[in-house]
Write a protein that holds these residues in place. Structure first.
Motif, PDB file in Angstrom:
ATOM      1  N   VAL A 131       0.835  -1.203   0.000  1.00  0.00           N
ATOM      2  CA  VAL A 131       0.000   0.000   0.000  1.00  0.00           C
ATOM      3  C   VAL A 131       0.871   1.255   0.000  1.00  0.00           C
ATOM      4  O   VAL A 131       0.647   2.189  -0.783  1.00  0.00           O
ATOM      5  CB  VAL A 131      -0.948  -0.022   1.219  1.00  0.00           C
ATOM      6  N   HIS A 132       1.871   1.271   0.875  1.00  0.00           N
ATOM      7  CA  HIS A 132       2.732   2.457   0.945  1.00  0.00           C
ATOM      8  C   HIS A 132       3.516   2.655  -0.341  1.00  0.00           C
ATOM      9  O   HIS A 132       3.619   3.781  -0.854  1.00  0.00           O
ATOM     10  CB  HIS A 132       3.696   2.352   2.119  1.00  0.00           C
ATOM     11  N   LEU A 133       4.030   1.591  -0.898  1.00  0.00           N
ATOM     12  CA  LEU A 133       4.809   1.698  -2.133  1.00  0.00           C
ATOM     13  C   LEU A 133       3.931   2.131  -3.308  1.00  0.00           C
ATOM     14  O   LEU A 133       4.411   2.796  -4.229  1.00  0.00           O
ATOM     15  CB  LEU A 133       5.497   0.373  -2.437  1.00  0.00           C
ATOM     16  N   GLY A 161      -4.179   9.069   0.443  1.00  0.00           N
ATOM     17  CA  GLY A 161      -5.188   8.079   0.820  1.00  0.00           C
ATOM     18  C   GLY A 161      -4.613   6.777   1.350  1.00  0.00           C
ATOM     19  O   GLY A 161      -5.259   6.089   2.148  1.00  0.00           O
ATOM     20  N   VAL A 162      -3.395   6.414   0.939  1.00  0.00           N
ATOM     21  CA  VAL A 162      -2.809   5.145   1.401  1.00  0.00           C
ATOM     22  C   VAL A 162      -2.212   5.247   2.800  1.00  0.00           C
ATOM     23  O   VAL A 162      -1.890   4.209   3.405  1.00  0.00           O
ATOM     24  CB  VAL A 162      -1.706   4.651   0.430  1.00  0.00           C
ATOM     25  N   ALA A 181     -11.690   7.394   6.902  1.00  0.00           N
ATOM     26  CA  ALA A 181     -10.325   7.872   7.104  1.00  0.00           C
ATOM     27  C   ALA A 181      -9.563   7.901   5.783  1.00  0.00           C
ATOM     28  O   ALA A 181      -8.827   8.857   5.490  1.00  0.00           O
ATOM     29  CB  ALA A 181      -9.602   6.987   8.115  1.00  0.00           C
ATOM     30  N   VAL A 182      -9.739   6.864   4.967  1.00  0.00           N
ATOM     31  CA  VAL A 182      -9.067   6.799   3.670  1.00  0.00           C
ATOM     32  C   VAL A 182      -9.550   7.912   2.756  1.00  0.00           C
ATOM     33  O   VAL A 182      -8.752   8.623   2.122  1.00  0.00           O
ATOM     34  CB  VAL A 182      -9.302   5.424   3.004  1.00  0.00           C
ATOM     35  N   LEU A 187      -8.987  13.299   0.146  1.00  0.00           N
ATOM     36  CA  LEU A 187      -9.502  14.649  -0.085  1.00  0.00           C
ATOM     37  C   LEU A 187      -8.515  15.703   0.403  1.00  0.00           C
ATOM     38  O   LEU A 187      -8.345  16.752  -0.232  1.00  0.00           O
ATOM     39  CB  LEU A 187     -10.843  14.825   0.623  1.00  0.00           C
ATOM     40  N   LEU A 188      -7.848  15.424   1.515  1.00  0.00           N
ATOM     41  CA  LEU A 188      -6.806  16.337   1.985  1.00  0.00           C
ATOM     42  C   LEU A 188      -5.696  16.455   0.943  1.00  0.00           C
ATOM     43  O   LEU A 188      -5.145  17.545   0.715  1.00  0.00           O
ATOM     44  CB  LEU A 188      -6.226  15.843   3.312  1.00  0.00           C
TER      45      LEU A 188
END
Length: 298
Positions: A131-133, A161-162, A181-182, A187-188
Motif C-alpha cells: 500500500v505504501h509503495l 489516501g494510502v 479515514a481513507v 480529499l486532503l
C-alpha cells in the motif's frame, strides 16, 4: 517567453558558477533539495498516527523510516525533473536549479532512498508495504509527467489516501483503515494539490505545464480549494461511530472559518488561500489523530 527562458538560463549558469566558489557543503544543498518542509510534515504526521493508533515502538520507528525514505525520494525526484524549468522561471531556493548541487547527485540520492524505501515499507508487512509503495509510485508518476495532465490530482489522492491503511495494516490482524479515514486523507491530498499549485499557476502555464489546477485557472482554483478540505473535515467529524463531540464541532467551526476567509480574501493574494488551506488541514490532522483508535472500525 523566449527572452524569459534565455534570461533564466543565463542566471542559472551565472549562479552556478558563483555557488561553486562558496564552498557550501553538498550535503546541505542536497537536504534543501528534498522539500524539507513537506517531507518533515508528512513523516511527522504519519508517525504520530502510528503512535496514536497503537503501533508498538518498533512499528512506529519502521513507519517513520519508510515514510521518510519515500518522501525524500519524491522531493529529490521532483527537483531533479524540474531543474531546467525552475531555472528558467528564476525560482529561488532551488539548489538543483541554481547549480549548488548537480542533477546527477540528486537523481542518485532519489533512486538510492527509493530502493531503501522498499524493504522499510515491507517491514510493516506485505500488505502495508504494498500500500505504501503504491503511494510512493503515484507520487513519482506525478513528478515524471502526470503533473502536466488533467489527472494531476490523482497521485495526491492516492499518495495521501494510502497513509491510514499503511498504518493500520501493520497492526495485529492487519485491519484495513475505515473508509472515512481513507477518503478524508485522499480529499486532503486533493486540497493540498490545489493550494500548493495556486501561487505558481501563471509561471506553470508559461512553462507549458497544464495540470488540473492550471486548466481550471486561478479563480476557479481559489473557489474550489475549500471544498475537498471541508468534505474531509465532515468525514472526520461524522464518519467515526458516536456523536461528534466538542472537538468535532470545534474543528468544523475552525475549518469553516478559515475556508470562508480564504475564499473571501483570496483575490488579494494567492498566498491567502494557501495559508487558509494549511489551517484547515491542520484542524483535520488534529481530528484524525484524536480518532486514530477508531480508524480500524468499519
Amino acid at each position: 517567453m523566449g527572452d524569459f527562458v534565455t534570461s533564466g538560463q543565463a542566471g542559472w549558469e551565472g549562479t552556478r558558477g558563483r555557488n561553486r566558489g562558496t564552498g557550501l557543503p553538498a550535503a546541505v544543498a542536497l537536504a534543501r533539495a528534498c522539500h524539507p518542509g513537506p517531507t518533515a510534515a508528512v513523516t511527522t504526521l504519519v508517525t504520530a498516527l502510528a503512535v496514536a493508533s497503537g503501533r508498538d515502538t518498533a512499528g512506529c520507528v519502521l513507519v517513520a523510516a519508510a515514510v521518510l525514505a519515500g518522501q525524500l525520494s519524491i522531493g529529490w525526484c521532483n527537483d531533479a525533473v524540474d531543474a531546467g524549468r525552475d531555472a528558467a522561471a528564476g525560482r529561488t531556493g532551488k539548489p538543483v536549479a541554481d547549480g549548488t548541487v548537480s542533477v546527477r547527485t540528486v537523481w542518485t540520492a532519489a533512486v538510492a532512498v527509493l530502493v531503501l524505501c522498499v524493504p522499510l515499507s515491507l517491514a510493516s508487512g506485505p500488505a502495508a508495504g504494498a500500500v505504501h509503495l503504491t503511494g510512493v509510485a503515484a507520487a513519482w508518476a506525478y513528478d515524471l509527467g502526470l503533473k502536466a495532465t488533467a489527472l494531476s490530482w490523482l497521485p495526491y489522492a492516492v499518495g495521501f489516501g494510502v497513509l491510514p491503511p499503511f498504518v493500520t495494516l501493520g497492526l495485529p490482524g492487519s485491519p484495513w483503515a475505515a473508509w472515512w479515514a481513507v477518503l478524508a486523507a485522499a480529499l486532503l491530498g486533493c486540497g493540498a494539490h490545489l493550494a500548493n499549485v495556486l501561487p505558481d499557476i501563471p509561471a506553470d502555464l508559461a512553462a507549458g505545464v497544464r495540470g488540473w489546477p492550471q486548466r481550471l485557472g486561478d479563480a476557479r482554483v481559489r473557489a474550489l480549494i475549500p471544498l475537498p478540505l471541508l468534505l474531509a473535515t465532515g468525514l472526520l467529524v461524522f464518519g467515526p461511530p458516536g456523536p461528534p463531540g466538542t472537538a468535532g464541532w470545534a474543528a468544523l467551526t475552525v475549518a469553516g472559518t478559515f475556508a470562508a476567509a480564504g475564499s473571501l480574501l483570496g483575490g488579494r493574494s494567492p498566498r491567502i488561500p494557501f495559508a487558509a488551506a494549511v489551517a484547515v488541514a491542520a484542524a483535520d490532522v488534529v481530528l484524525l489523530l484524536t480518532r486514530a483508535t477508531a480508524i480500524t472500525a468499519p
